[in-house]
Scaffold this active site. Structure first.
Site, short mmCIF file in Angstrom:
data_model
loop_
_atom_site.label_atom_id
_atom_site.label_comp_id
_atom_site.label_asym_id
_atom_site.label_seq_id
_atom_site.Cartn_x
_atom_site.Cartn_y
_atom_site.Cartn_z
N ASP A 44 9.65 6.18 5.55
CA ASP A 44 10.87 5.35 5.49
C ASP A 44 11.91 5.98 4.57
O ASP A 44 12.54 5.31 3.76
CB ASP A 44 10.52 3.93 5.01
CG ASP A 44 11.68 2.95 5.27
OD1 ASP A 44 12.51 3.23 6.15
OD2 ASP A 44 11.75 1.92 4.59
N LYS B 55 5.39 -4.35 -10.60
CA LYS B 55 5.20 -4.99 -9.31
C LYS B 55 3.92 -5.81 -9.32
O LYS B 55 2.88 -5.33 -9.78
CB LYS B 55 5.12 -3.94 -8.19
CG LYS B 55 4.86 -4.56 -6.83
CD LYS B 55 4.80 -3.51 -5.73
CE LYS B 55 4.52 -4.17 -4.38
NZ LYS B 55 4.45 -3.20 -3.29
N MET C 216 5.65 -8.61 0.18
CA MET C 216 4.42 -9.20 -0.36
C MET C 216 4.38 -9.16 -1.88
O MET C 216 3.38 -9.50 -2.48
CB MET C 216 3.21 -8.44 0.20
CG MET C 216 3.04 -8.53 1.70
SD MET C 216 1.62 -7.60 2.26
CE MET C 216 0.30 -8.41 1.35
#
Length: 482
Positions: free
Chosen positions: A142, A48, A31
């Protein structure tokens, strides 16, 4: 040379965001889009932004603000820190440390595996990062070699608690993610701090052996099934690393150590050793050479060089630089091509079918033998029963014959006694009529016992001798009177 790919800005890219000058694109994915930028002081950062068509929606803005809030809570030497952010800007942005260092995944692929001492050093730095994250209530979700960068001072954990916050869409599972995922995550259960510990154990195993802790002949679904069951393949794990890595890979989350325990164990192992914690002491030369190349590339970027296709080097993706959600990796097999994996899997399936068929035939044969044995035993039992029945009938017949014989004997004896009783009175009358007083030769059976049985031949001879003797004495007696 080694380093991150930095493409020049394209038409439509902003020139600045906040106080940062954008000097190139690092990558786009998920995204967001990542830009390489420089601060007024000349410091490089990765900025970002959201990938938004037109006006940013309130939902996207709140999600981005949540990412910023989570990332700003962490201030650790072992993580990539957020330097600045503006979630309320027309194009929301967040400036993160740009770390000019390779990820562990590229180091293993390019420079080989690590000795046990270097694995322990990296485990301590990563565990310290997890201690900080968990202390703030953030679960990474993760942790994997692609999300741990390695400059010489020590590892840096990226992509923590941002792209994997509870209210965010999770990335698609690929082999590169599944191989370092905990069993409970692979089953769709909630992630916990123990899930990060499992991922750390799988990462350390990869550093030591160059592969995940599972068999390498599975596709995505096959590997997922192995992870869900905790079906590990730890062949080749050095003995000096077993006590460090094996507990982290426990299927039961409650049996895994906490990062603080791992960190304390490593510090205890350093007692009496030099205090230097830098990577040059622990890492092999081939690793430090690659890390040094990344550092030089970072300095070139700070001077404005190293931008464009001519300065590209393989290895770093957007999640390795800033923690952004990576696009799904292509499904692949780690050590074998898909065709070979499919062929081997078909061979295993055929062998499994043949084995199952043999087992079925063996079961049928054993069942048939059992039935035959039971039939034979039943036949023997019936034969014994018939023999016993025949013996019983024979004994009954013998008993009946004996009873009939005894009955006939009793009848003969009764008839004989009746005849004797009938002949006794008539003899007595005849004697009285003749005027003799000689006793009857047939005594009355009512007054005398039944006649004795007939004498034998020897007894008859004795009787005659006695009679002759009596006769001789009588003759002599008469002679004396004459």
């Amino acid at each position: 040379m080694a380093g991150a790919r930095v493409d020049p800005p394209v038409h439509g890219d902003p020139a600045t965001l906040g106080g940062y000058e954008l000097i190139g694109r690092l990558a786009s994915g998920g995204m967001g889009r990542i830009y390489l930028a420089r601060s007024a002081e000349g410091q490089l950062v990765a900025v970002k932004t959201l990938l938004a068509e037109g006006v940013v929606s309130d939902v996207e803005r709140r999600r981005f603000a949540r990412e910023v809030e989570l990332a700003q809570r962490i201030d650790s030497a072992f993580t990539a820190r957020v330097r600045d952010a503006d979630p309320q800007a027309e194009l929301p942005w967040m400036a993160i440390d740009y770390i000019a260092a390779p990820p562990l995944s590229e180091l293993v692929r390019t420079a080989g595996v690590l000795p046990a001492s270097a694995v322990q050093w990296l485990a301590a730095g990563t565990a310290e990062a997890l201690v900080t994250l968990h202390g703030e209530g953030i679960i990474h979700r993760d942790l994997k070699p692609q999300n741990i960068l390695l400059p010489l001072p020590g590892p840096r954990v990226i992509d923590f608690g941002i792209s994997h916050a509870n209210d965010l869409t999770r990335t698609s599972l690929t082999l590169g993610t599944i191989a370092f995922t905990s069993p409970e995550q692979a089953r769709g259960e909630p992630s916990t701090e123990a899930s990060d510990v499992y991922s750390l154990g799988a990462t350390l195993f990869h550093l030591a052996l160059g592969r995940p802790p599972y068999r390498a002949d599975s596709d995505t679904l096959g590997l997922l099934a192995q992870v869900q069951r905790g079906q590990l393949d730890l062949d080749g794990l050095p003995k000096e690393l077993t006590a460090l890595i094996r507990p982290c890979l426990a299927v039961d989350p409650g049996r895994r150590p906490v990062p603080a325990e791992m960190l304390a164990r490593f510090r205890q192992s350093l007692a009496g050793l030099p205090v230097s914690q830098g990577g040059r002491r622990w890492l092999p030369q081939r690793w430090t050479d690659l890390i040094g190349a990344y550092e030089r590339h970072g300095r070139d970027l700070a001077r404005g060089a190293g931008i464009g296709a001519g300065a590209t080097a393989e290895g770093i993706t957007v999640d390795q630089r800033t923690g952004m959600v990576p696009p799904p990796e292509p499904t692949r097999v780690y050590t074998q091509e898909r065709e070979r994996a499919e062929r081997e899997r078909a061979e295993r399936e055929r062998a499994e079918r043949e084995r199952a068929e043999r087992e079925r035939a063996e079961r049928e044969r054993a069942e048939k033998e059992r039935v035959e044995r039971e039939r034979a035993l039943l036949a023997q039992e019936r034969l014994r029963e018939r023999e016993w029945q025949q013996e019983l009938e024979r004994r009954k017949a013998e008993n009946k014959d004996r009873e009939r014989a005894e009955e006939k004997a009793r009848e003969r004896a009764a008839r004989a006694r009746a005849r004797q009783h009938a002949s006794g009175p008539s003899s007595a009358s005849a004697g009285a009529a003749s005027g003799t007083s000689r006793p009857s030769s047939r005594p009355d059976p009512a007054r005398t016992p039944p006649p004795a049985p007939a004498p034998s031949k020897a007894s008859s001879a004795v009787v005659w001798l006695v009679a002759l003797a009596v006769a001789a004495l009588l003759v002599l007696w008469l002679a004396t009177w004459v």
